[in-house]
Design a protein around this motif. Structure first.
Motif, mmCIF file in Angstrom:
data_model
loop_
_atom_site.group_PDB
_atom_site.id
_atom_site.type_symbol
_atom_site.label_atom_id
_atom_site.label_comp_id
_atom_site.label_asym_id
_atom_site.label_seq_id
_atom_site.Cartn_x
_atom_site.Cartn_y
_atom_site.Cartn_z
ATOM 1 N N LEU A 134 38.024 37.661 27.082
ATOM 2 C CA LEU A 134 39.034 37.339 26.079
ATOM 3 C C LEU A 134 38.410 36.465 24.990
ATOM 4 O O LEU A 134 37.734 35.483 25.299
ATOM 5 C CB LEU A 134 40.206 36.604 26.741
ATOM 6 C CG LEU A 134 40.927 37.448 27.800
ATOM 7 C CD1 LEU A 134 41.798 36.571 28.671
ATOM 8 C CD2 LEU A 134 41.751 38.544 27.150
ATOM 9 N N PRO A 135 38.616 36.817 23.717
ATOM 10 C CA PRO A 135 38.006 36.035 22.630
ATOM 11 C C PRO A 135 38.463 34.580 22.621
ATOM 12 O O PRO A 135 39.507 34.240 23.174
ATOM 13 C CB PRO A 135 38.493 36.763 21.367
ATOM 14 C CG PRO A 135 38.859 38.132 21.821
ATOM 15 C CD PRO A 135 39.355 37.976 23.221
ATOM 16 N N LYS A 136 37.672 33.738 21.959
ATOM 17 C CA LYS A 136 38.010 32.320 21.806
ATOM 18 C C LYS A 136 39.212 32.162 20.867
ATOM 19 O O LYS A 136 39.402 32.971 19.956
ATOM 20 C CB LYS A 136 36.814 31.555 21.228
ATOM 21 C CG LYS A 136 35.635 31.413 22.193
ATOM 22 C CD LYS A 136 35.781 30.155 23.021
ATOM 23 C CE LYS A 136 34.744 30.016 24.102
ATOM 24 N NZ LYS A 136 33.399 29.813 23.632
ATOM 25 N N TRP A 137 39.961 31.087 21.050
ATOM 26 C CA TRP A 137 41.154 30.844 20.242
ATOM 27 C C TRP A 137 40.842 30.764 18.749
ATOM 28 O O TRP A 137 41.638 31.195 17.913
ATOM 29 C CB TRP A 137 41.867 29.575 20.712
ATOM 30 C CG TRP A 137 41.099 28.300 20.493
ATOM 31 C CD1 TRP A 137 40.248 27.692 21.376
ATOM 32 C CD2 TRP A 137 41.094 27.497 19.304
ATOM 33 N NE1 TRP A 137 39.719 26.557 20.822
ATOM 34 C CE2 TRP A 137 40.222 26.402 19.546
ATOM 35 C CE3 TRP A 137 41.738 27.563 18.075
ATOM 36 C CZ2 TRP A 137 39.977 25.411 18.592
ATOM 37 C CZ3 TRP A 137 41.497 26.573 17.126
ATOM 38 C CH2 TRP A 137 40.621 25.525 17.388
ATOM 39 N N GLY A 138 39.653 30.231 18.410
ATOM 40 C CA GLY A 138 39.277 30.057 17.006
ATOM 41 C C GLY A 138 39.148 31.371 16.255
ATOM 42 O O GLY A 138 39.420 31.445 15.050
ATOM 43 N N LEU A 139 38.729 32.404 16.969
ATOM 44 C CA LEU A 139 38.596 33.728 16.344
ATOM 45 C C LEU A 139 39.966 34.262 15.924
ATOM 46 O O LEU A 139 40.135 34.799 14.818
ATOM 47 C CB LEU A 139 37.924 34.692 17.323
ATOM 48 C CG LEU A 139 37.573 36.077 16.783
ATOM 49 C CD1 LEU A 139 36.457 35.973 15.762
ATOM 50 C CD2 LEU A 139 37.161 37.012 17.918
ATOM 51 N N PHE A 140 40.944 34.086 16.787
ATOM 52 C CA PHE A 140 42.306 34.524 16.454
ATOM 53 C C PHE A 140 42.888 33.701 15.306
ATOM 54 O O PHE A 140 43.596 34.228 14.449
ATOM 55 C CB PHE A 140 43.219 34.424 17.683
ATOM 56 C CG PHE A 140 42.915 35.443 18.732
ATOM 57 C CD1 PHE A 140 43.066 36.798 18.479
ATOM 58 C CD2 PHE A 140 42.459 35.051 19.988
ATOM 59 C CE1 PHE A 140 42.779 37.753 19.456
ATOM 60 C CE2 PHE A 140 42.176 35.996 20.972
ATOM 61 C CZ PHE A 140 42.331 37.348 20.698
#
Length: 301
Positions: A287-293
């Motif tokens: 799952l991608p990091k929160w910062g990417l979203f």
């Protein structure tokens, strides 16, 4: 229910920050009946039963909730009606229809005394009214014995409704200095990620087994963690990168402060990071990091 028949999905809370995104992600999965508070008021138990029996869905996705954490301290009856009583009624109606109930819960069911991410089996111990009502909702659903997927999430933001991100951007246009709490740690979650993951999980269950075999809890957040100060800093920095001179922000200084310097009606957990290892196994990918979203979200507004 025959697994190949198009799903009939009932969505509550269609105008909220999660419901608004679910409206789009669930539509391709079958026949979607999306309701807002005008059509279905979760404060009114008789309305809930009547509506579910009329629609007869295969899946109920309950995205409606009372989410005003501080206000809940003085408005506990209403918070309990929407967050605890209503989900129990939805579960009872789901059981009558042999339908699946998908329900959203929160990191605030935990007290924040851990220093490593909370897993689904950790003992809850909410320290505010909002957390207690959300936990009561989980317990009501599980007690009924209907098929369910409870999805716990944290620090949700999106284009709709009220949330920390929109508040920070508004205040940054009005003030030169903001003080933000730096000793509460969690994971910011974009409502679009939450809605997309919900649809993905539903599709996976639908393709591999009967929906009615589900009785499970998942933590649904991106990877990584930050404080409210760290989140605010990332919001401002990225917003300036994407908007440059047109950002229109007055803000010059973000100042980290302790919770003790910023008293609120509701206590918040100091650490409420949710482990997403179980979710990773379910969806079969990292799952991608929160910062990417956050970057994706800010590029789009």
């Amino acid at each position: 229910m025959h697994p190949k028949r198009p799903l009939k999905i009932l969505l509550t809370g269609k105008n909220g920050q999660v419901g608004w995104e679910l409206n789009r992600t669930l539509a391709p999965m079958g026949k979607l009946v999306a309701l807002g508070r005008e059509e279905l008021d979760l404060e009114k138990p008789e309305q809930i039963s009547k509506m579910v029996r009329r629609i007869r869905p295969d899946v109920i996705v309950n995205a409606a909730a009372y989410t005003a954490v501080d206000k809940a301290e003085e408005d506990s009856e209403l918070a309990m009606a929407v967050n605890a009583v209503a989900p129990g009624i939805l579960a009872e109606e789901a059981k009558r229809l042999n339908a699946l109930l998908v329900h959203y819960s929160t990191d605030y069911i935990f007290d924040g005394t851990k220093t490593t991410p909370y897993v689904e089996d950790d003992a809850p111990n909410p320290i505010n009214v909002y957390g207690r009502t959300k936990l009561a909702g989980e317990q009501a659903i599980r007690a009924v014995g209907a098929p369910y997927m409870i999805l716990r999430t944290s620090w949700v933001y999106g284009t709709n409704g009220r949330n920390f991100l929109l508040t920070i951007l508004r205040l940054a246009e009005e003030k030169e200095e903001l003080k933000i709490v730096d000793d509460q740690v969690g994971t910011p979650t974009w409502s679009r990620f939450l809605a997309g993951t919900t649809a993905q999980m539903l599709q996976k269950v639908y393709n591999t087994a009967l929906l009615t075999e589900c009785r499970d809890i998942y933590n649904v957040t991106p990877s990584g963690q930050t404080s409210w100060y760290g989140f605010a800093k990332a919001i401002i920095e990225n917003y300036k990168i994407f908007n440059g001179d047109k950002s229109g922000l007055l803000l010059k200084r973000l100042i980290p402060v302790a919770t003790s310097e910023y008293p609120t009606p509701a206590c918040r957990p100091a650490y409420s990071v949710l482990s997403n290892k179980k979710l990773k196994r379910k969806v079969g990918k990292e799952l991608p990091k929160w910062g990417l979203f956050l970057e994706q979200f800010l590029k789009g507004i």
